[in-house]
Scaffold this motif. Structure first.
Motif, mmCIF file in Angstrom:
data_model
loop_
_atom_site.group_PDB
_atom_site.id
_atom_site.type_symbol
_atom_site.label_atom_id
_atom_site.label_comp_id
_atom_site.label_asym_id
_atom_site.label_seq_id
_atom_site.Cartn_x
_atom_site.Cartn_y
_atom_site.Cartn_z
ATOM 1 N N CYS A 1 -8.972 3.527 0.779
ATOM 2 C CA CYS A 1 -8.625 2.144 0.451
ATOM 3 C C CYS A 1 -8.932 1.196 1.602
ATOM 4 O O CYS A 1 -8.549 1.431 2.737
ATOM 5 C CB CYS A 1 -7.140 2.069 0.095
ATOM 6 S SG CYS A 1 -6.619 0.432 -0.403
ATOM 7 N N TYR B 1 0.810 -1.218 0.000
ATOM 8 C CA TYR B 1 0.000 0.000 0.000
ATOM 9 C C TYR B 1 0.844 1.270 0.000
ATOM 10 O O TYR B 1 0.313 2.355 0.241
ATOM 11 C CB TYR B 1 -0.912 0.011 1.237
ATOM 12 C CG TYR B 1 -1.918 -1.105 1.241
ATOM 13 C CD1 TYR B 1 -3.211 -0.893 0.795
ATOM 14 C CD2 TYR B 1 -1.578 -2.382 1.689
ATOM 15 C CE1 TYR B 1 -4.151 -1.918 0.792
ATOM 16 C CE2 TYR B 1 -2.507 -3.406 1.691
ATOM 17 C CZ TYR B 1 -3.784 -3.174 1.253
ATOM 18 O OH TYR B 1 -4.708 -4.181 1.242
ATOM 19 N N TYR C 1 -3.315 -0.739 -4.100
ATOM 20 C CA TYR C 1 -2.121 -1.496 -3.721
ATOM 21 C C TYR C 1 -1.584 -2.215 -4.948
ATOM 22 O O TYR C 1 -2.237 -2.292 -5.983
ATOM 23 C CB TYR C 1 -2.440 -2.514 -2.614
ATOM 24 C CG TYR C 1 -3.546 -3.471 -2.968
ATOM 25 C CD1 TYR C 1 -3.296 -4.622 -3.706
ATOM 26 C CD2 TYR C 1 -4.851 -3.209 -2.573
ATOM 27 C CE1 TYR C 1 -4.317 -5.487 -4.048
ATOM 28 C CE2 TYR C 1 -5.882 -4.079 -2.905
ATOM 29 C CZ TYR C 1 -5.612 -5.208 -3.639
ATOM 30 O OH TYR C 1 -6.622 -6.075 -3.976
ATOM 31 N N THR D 1 -8.451 -2.625 3.293
ATOM 32 C CA THR D 1 -7.546 -3.780 3.251
ATOM 33 C C THR D 1 -8.425 -5.024 3.162
ATOM 34 O O THR D 1 -8.696 -5.684 4.149
ATOM 35 C CB THR D 1 -6.624 -3.845 4.487
ATOM 36 O OG1 THR D 1 -7.427 -3.749 5.652
ATOM 37 C CG2 THR D 1 -5.599 -2.750 4.482
ATOM 38 N N HIS E 1 -0.710 -7.766 4.110
ATOM 39 C CA HIS E 1 -0.860 -6.348 3.790
ATOM 40 C C HIS E 1 0.330 -5.606 4.397
ATOM 41 O O HIS E 1 0.512 -5.613 5.607
ATOM 42 C CB HIS E 1 -2.176 -5.831 4.367
ATOM 43 C CG HIS E 1 -3.363 -6.630 3.918
ATOM 44 N ND1 HIS E 1 -4.050 -6.360 2.763
ATOM 45 C CD2 HIS E 1 -3.970 -7.722 4.458
ATOM 46 C CE1 HIS E 1 -5.036 -7.217 2.612
ATOM 47 N NE2 HIS E 1 -5.002 -8.065 3.625
ATOM 48 N N LYS F 1 -1.365 3.707 3.389
ATOM 49 C CA LYS F 1 -2.594 3.413 2.668
ATOM 50 C C LYS F 1 -3.429 4.683 2.493
ATOM 51 O O LYS F 1 -3.523 5.504 3.396
ATOM 52 C CB LYS F 1 -3.359 2.351 3.462
ATOM 53 C CG LYS F 1 -4.698 1.963 2.954
ATOM 54 C CD LYS F 1 -5.284 0.831 3.782
ATOM 55 C CE LYS F 1 -5.832 1.246 5.100
ATOM 56 N NZ LYS F 1 -6.946 2.158 5.087
ATOM 57 N N ARG G 1 0.840 2.395 -5.048
ATOM 58 C CA ARG G 1 -0.537 2.835 -5.264
ATOM 59 C C ARG G 1 -0.639 3.727 -6.486
ATOM 60 O O ARG G 1 -1.509 3.566 -7.325
ATOM 61 C CB ARG G 1 -1.045 3.573 -4.026
ATOM 62 C CG ARG G 1 -2.424 4.177 -4.227
ATOM 63 C CD ARG G 1 -3.061 4.679 -2.938
ATOM 64 N NE ARG G 1 -2.181 5.306 -2.002
ATOM 65 C CZ ARG G 1 -1.986 6.630 -1.925
ATOM 66 N NH1 ARG G 1 -2.586 7.437 -2.762
ATOM 67 N NH2 ARG G 1 -1.194 7.117 -1.001
#
Length: 159
Positions: free
Chosen positions: A129, A28, A41, A131, A119, A125, A33
């Motif tokens: 977004c 991420y 991701y 996960t 992750h 992140k 990204r």
């Protein structure tokens, strides 16, 4: 496992041997990204750099991100893209010359489904977004302590 990959426009095709073909690592970080896009991701695989063969190499371009964490201001990681359509193809880092990391999104060979997703770089992140994955997927603010090879070996998933 032999992997075959290509860009969207077909200008670049490649093959590479991967002992770790499960697409489980979701990164991420802002670089992944913004350069890969999909879901916020990117997913990279592990492969042996000496097995990489490329058709259409003249269409491949390389991007090195600016990063203040490195002495000369450039990340050593080299992201390879198709210069015609922009598809991400693979990453290479000279600090680990035996490895190349194809983007799962560029692979045309059917890939096995991983038993979990890891992750990583979650602290970077984007707020929008999610996960997405499985309920007990591990998440790391930065990098996990396990390498690609160790993750596969621990789960008996080496090819």
């Amino acid at each position: 496992m032999k992997l075959e990959g290509s860009c969207h426009c077909g200008a670049v095709r490649f093959t590479v041997e991967s002992p770790e073909p499960y697409p489980y690592n979701r990164c991420y970080c802002t670089i992944c990204r913004k350069t890969q896009g999909g879901g916020g991701y990117a997913v990279n695989l592990g492969a042996r750099s000496e097995t990489l063969t490329v058709e259409g190499r003249d269409a491949v371009t390389v991007y090195q991100a600016r990063n203040d964490d490195f002495e000369d201001g450039l990340s050593p990681l080299r992201r390879h893209f198709c210069g015609k359509c922009g598809s991400g193809l693979w990453c290479y880092d000279p600090r680990w010359p035996d490895l190349v990391h194809p983007f799962a999104s560029a692979i045309d060979t059917p890939l096995p489904t991983p038993p979990e997703y890891v992750h990583l770089m979650v602290r970077y992140k984007a707020p929008w977004c999610e996960t997405e994955g499985k309920d007990n997927d591990p998440q790391f603010d930065e990098y996990p302590s396990e390498s690609l090879a160790e993750w596969h070996e621990k789960r008996g998933l080496t090819c």
